[in-house]
Write an enzyme that holds these catalytic residues in place. Sequence first.
Site, PDB file in Angstrom:
ATOM      1  N   ALA A 188      -1.170  -5.595  -3.855  1.00  0.00           N
ATOM      2  CA  ALA A 188      -1.504  -5.864  -5.251  1.00  0.00           C
ATOM      3  C   ALA A 188      -1.822  -4.526  -5.912  1.00  0.00           C
ATOM      4  O   ALA A 188      -2.241  -3.575  -5.239  1.00  0.00           O
ATOM      5  CB  ALA A 188      -2.696  -6.802  -5.321  1.00  0.00           C
TER       6      ALA A 188
ATOM      7  N   GLY B  11      -0.794  -7.521  -0.178  1.00  0.00           N
ATOM      8  CA  GLY B  11       0.049  -8.515  -0.841  1.00  0.00           C
ATOM      9  C   GLY B  11       1.518  -8.377  -0.468  1.00  0.00           C
ATOM     10  O   GLY B  11       2.277  -9.340  -0.583  1.00  0.00           O
TER      11      GLY B  11
ATOM     12  N   GLU C  45       1.893 -10.204   2.641  1.00  0.00           N
ATOM     13  CA  GLU C  45       1.666 -11.617   2.314  1.00  0.00           C
ATOM     14  C   GLU C  45       2.875 -12.255   1.626  1.00  0.00           C
ATOM     15  O   GLU C  45       3.249 -13.381   1.950  1.00  0.00           O
ATOM     16  CB  GLU C  45       0.405 -11.741   1.451  1.00  0.00           C
TER      17      GLU C  45
ATOM     18  N   GLU D 211      -6.832  -4.661   3.241  1.00  0.00           N
ATOM     19  CA  GLU D 211      -7.835  -5.002   2.223  1.00  0.00           C
ATOM     20  C   GLU D 211      -9.247  -4.682   2.682  1.00  0.00           C
ATOM     21  O   GLU D 211     -10.106  -4.340   1.876  1.00  0.00           O
ATOM     22  CB  GLU D 211      -7.726  -6.493   1.855  1.00  0.00           C
TER      23      GLU D 211
END
Length: 262
Positions: free
Chosen positions: A66, A111, A114, A134
């Site tokens: 992200a 992300g 993911e 993260e």
Amino acid sequence: MAYENIIFQIDGEVAVIKFNRPKALNAINTDVVKELQGVLDEVEANPAIRVVVLTGEGDKAFVAGADIAQMVKLDPLQLRDFSLALHEVGFRMEALPVPFIACVNGFALGGGTEIAMACDFIYASENAKFGQPEINLGIIPGFGGTQRLPRLVGKGMAKELCMTGVIISAQEAKEIGLVNRVFPADKLWEETMKTARLIASKGRFSVMAVKRCIDRGFNMDLRSACAMESDQFGLCMASPDGREGMTAFLEKRKPEFKGELS
Ligand code: DAK
């Protein structure tokens, strides 16, 4: 819809979604999420699309996570909306009948890992890197990392990756079952498209049934999952493609699948 952060192309029966923010290593921001929603609308509305491939622009990153620069500026409600919207993208990719292949050509972090895991399977280049870093930012994976990762690689390995934040190579990712196949960087695209076209050449209905049975069945008890498989099997057998496939075998010719349901 016009896309600025994504390149969307259709190559025969294969649609290609390319994350296109190479200067930020294709990090996902709120605009990317909106564009992903638009692309999925197009995929859903176009029955000529049989397989979707996700990849990243440039040779360095698939998606480096992200967009941290944007995330730090969002308030809790905006973060919640971002989270819900991104989760919805993953659920839609899983719910759509066409398979999604992640073609990971560099960093797939946070992300990035993911969204690759929300695809049906992952191919990677030898220089690709995976991880859920993260924890290094004082947060946790927010787009299914604590959920899809253990389902793919087991609880212990998922906890190790999410608790340490270590970045692993494509080869390690293959060894733990996160990645299906690893190719030299200059062969990744060709090999991914070869597989995409191979799947596109099969019966639409049977490909859809495989996706549905494996995804839905995975979270069901075995007896219920096998009952669902029997239903799908019966439907496939009775479909024009099922009859064509078996007739072609008996007539010693290649089947011509039409993708019609009845
Ligand atoms: N966000 C924003 N910019 C990024 C970025 C990211 N995730 N990753 C890289 N960049 C930018 C860098 O800031 C740099 O920009 P400039 O300085 O040139 O303007 C440019 O991309 C090139 O990066 P580097 O200079 O750092 O390149 P290196 O080769 O030195 O290092 C790297 C590459 C990938 C190891 C490094 O950039 C890095 O560690 N990046 C961050 C990786 C990371 O921590 N990713 C996880 C982010 S957190 C949620 C959904 C999802 C998530 C959260 C919530 N909801 C649904 C709410 C996901 C969270 C994450 O993914």
